[in-house]
Design a protein around this motif. Structure first.
Motif, PDB file in Angstrom:
ATOM      1  N   ASP A 191      -4.844  30.562  -6.960  1.00  0.00           N
ATOM      2  CA  ASP A 191      -6.447  31.543  -7.542  1.00  0.00           C
ATOM      3  C   ASP A 191      -7.233  32.280  -6.874  1.00  0.00           C
ATOM      4  O   ASP A 191      -6.310  33.153  -5.276  1.00  0.00           O
ATOM      5  N   HIS A 193      -9.152  33.226  -4.995  1.00  0.00           N
ATOM      6  CA  HIS A 193      -9.801  33.378  -3.583  1.00  0.00           C
ATOM      7  C   HIS A 193      -8.172  33.388  -2.497  1.00  0.00           C
ATOM      8  O   HIS A 193      -8.341  33.529  -1.651  1.00  0.00           O
ATOM      9  N   THR A 215     -12.448  27.960 -12.823  1.00  0.00           N
ATOM     10  CA  THR A 215     -11.934  27.884 -11.242  1.00  0.00           C
ATOM     11  C   THR A 215     -11.743  26.341 -10.467  1.00  0.00           C
ATOM     12  O   THR A 215     -13.435  26.421 -10.436  1.00  0.00           O
ATOM     13  N   GLU A 216     -11.844  25.581 -10.536  1.00  0.00           N
ATOM     14  CA  GLU A 216     -12.043  24.209  -9.974  1.00  0.00           C
ATOM     15  C   GLU A 216     -12.842  25.037  -8.848  1.00  0.00           C
ATOM     16  O   GLU A 216     -12.977  24.617  -7.698  1.00  0.00           O
ATOM     17  N   HIS A 217     -12.375  26.166  -7.241  1.00  0.00           N
ATOM     18  CA  HIS A 217     -12.357  26.256  -6.476  1.00  0.00           C
ATOM     19  C   HIS A 217     -13.317  27.702  -6.544  1.00  0.00           C
ATOM     20  O   HIS A 217     -13.087  28.561  -5.827  1.00  0.00           O
ATOM     21  N   HIS A 218     -14.676  27.618  -6.939  1.00  0.00           N
ATOM     22  CA  HIS A 218     -15.863  28.505  -7.490  1.00  0.00           C
ATOM     23  C   HIS A 218     -16.045  28.870  -6.471  1.00  0.00           C
ATOM     24  O   HIS A 218     -16.573  29.751  -5.819  1.00  0.00           O
ATOM     25  N   ALA A 220     -15.002  28.901  -3.013  1.00  0.00           N
ATOM     26  CA  ALA A 220     -14.482  29.127  -2.059  1.00  0.00           C
ATOM     27  C   ALA A 220     -13.591  30.774  -2.726  1.00  0.00           C
ATOM     28  O   ALA A 220     -13.855  31.628  -2.234  1.00  0.00           O
TER      29      ALA A 220
END
Length: 441
Positions: A191, A193, A215-218, A220
């Protein structure tokens, strides 16, 4: 998992390679053949050679760091298992038909993720246009013409392959090239990050341009922007029509205002169009960091100068008064009918235009210099003065050009070579200048 095998491989396997023009495996080979290391076209049905490389039956028969998977979605998990058995460290999965395609696709993507985790394989994709790193001759994509992209200093990281391709060709068409293009697609285990720190460590990358749908990792991602010493500019799309967004890269539907506040709060820049994304990235990559937000504007035509001033004033950019010494220099050069405040208008191009720019640029109250001038064959652009200013001062200079490309291109290239950032439209130059002013605040 590490991106190193994708970014800087020693060898590449093209799985599903084909000698038939127009097929995905042939297009991928057409780009991969530019790589300086070993390239292995993998296809048990292949006979002879493709682009001078002999076909091999299986990826397990070769020693490859990076695999380009030119196979249908349903075959991908088994291909990745072969890659794992062969010790491949990274793979690009071009095929669509995974989580963006419904429940069956979600299950297929889960198998891809599980296989990658089991064998410690870094995946770009699935559902991606691939990636390119021109300064390493890595062109891991099926997009025709990617092997001709020149090296630049802006790296594009795009959730959408189409956006990444469009951005790459726009930068290259305008003469700047890219430091890299990374299509993330469905982001199965790579992703934003993950990519940002790698690019931050790359000395060839002076700015990053991100295209984000969701993104699910916003959190990060925001942390990675905050920790990056390299400027990061982001364009958030997918702000409406939730079902359409989810059917593209299986992106979660997320709020634009959250991203804008979070990324700007982390020291990044948020653009509102693809052209803004690239212009902001380019000016942050090329120009010196300004000491402050104050702009000195010099124009040889009042109309475009007024457009520039309006744009910047609406965005809260300040035009400071020039010092007495600078005013005296300008008054000595300009005839009485021109405007000698800041902005400074010379009325039209003149032999002394470079002297006027020099006077404003050297003013202690000016942090950023913005110039507009139409090209005239008898005068050209004040390149020598700009070269001297670039050598003497550590100030950003943004120059708006206008005229026939074939006439002004040599002068424009000389300006770019010394760090003067050029644009061919007033609003683009004004936007880039506003980015510099905001960056200094």
């Amino acid at each position: 998992m590490s991106l190193s095998d994708a970014v800087d491989p020693d060898s590449i396997a093209v799985i599903g390679a084909s000698a038939t023009p127009g097929k995905l495996g042939n297009d991928a080979m057409a780009n991969a053949k530019e790589f300086d290391g070993d390239v292995y076209p993998v296809n048990p049905s292949g006979e002879g050679t493709v682009y001078g490389y002999e076909f091999v039956d299986s990826v397990t028969d070769v020693d490859a760091d990076l695999a380009l998977c030119c196979v249908p979605a349903g075959a991908t998990p088994d291909v990745l298992e072969d890659c794992g058995e062969a010790g491949v460290g990274a793979a690009v999965v071009f095929a669509g038909g995974f989580a963006e395609a419904g429940e069956d696709g979600e299950q297929l993507q889960a198998r891809v993720r599980q296989t990658a985790e089991e064998y410690d394989i870094t995946i770009l994709g699935p559902n991606t246009a691939g990636h390119i790193v021109p300064h390493r001759n890595v062109f891991s994509s099926f997009v025709p013409g990617f092997d001709e992209i020149e090296q630049g200093d802006v790296a594009v990281v795009a959730q959408s392959g189409g956006v990444g391709v469009t951005a790459t060709f726009q930068l290259d068409r305008e003469g700047y090239g890219v430091a890299g293009m990374y299509g993330l697609g469905n982001r199965v285990n790579t992703d934003f990050h993950d990519v940002i720190p790698v690019l931050d460590d790359d000395p060839e990358v002076e700015a990053m341009a991100l295209h984000v749908e969701g993104t699910e990792h916003h959190e990060a991602v925001v942390d990675a922007v905050r920790e990056s010493e390299t400027p990061v500019v982001a364009l958030k799309s997918g702000n409406r029509m939730e079902e359409f967004v989810g059917a593209h890269t299986a992106a979660p539907f997320q709020d634009y205002e959250y991203y804008k506040e979070a990324i700007t709060g982390a020291g990044g820049v948020v653009a509102d169009s693809l052209t803004e994304l690239l212009d902001a990235s380019r000016v942050l990559a090329s120009a010196p960091e300004p000491d402050g937000p104050n702009v000195g504007l010099v124009t040889a035509q009042a109309g475009p100068g007024i457009m520039l001033a309006d744009y910047l004033d609406e965005r809260g950019v300040e035009f400071p008064e020039l010092t007495g010494e600078s005013r005296e220099r300008v008054d000595d050069i300009l005839p009485g009918f021109t405007y000698d405040e800041n902005p400074v208008d010379t009325g039209r191009p003149m032999p002394q235009f470079g002297e006027v720019v020099d006077a404003v640029a050297r003013d202690d109250n000016v942090d950023i210099v913005l110039v507009y001038e139409i090209f005239e064959h008898s005068l050209g652009y004040p390149v020598e003065e700009l070269e001297t200013l670039a050598e003497d001062l550590d100030k950003p200079i943004v120059f708006t050009v206008a005229g026939p490309d074939e006439a002004l291109t040599p002068d424009r290239e000389r300006m770019e070579d010394v760090g003067v950032v050029t644009f061919d439209a007033p609003e683009r130059a004004a936007y880039a200048t506003s980015v510099l002013a905001d960056w200094a605040r």
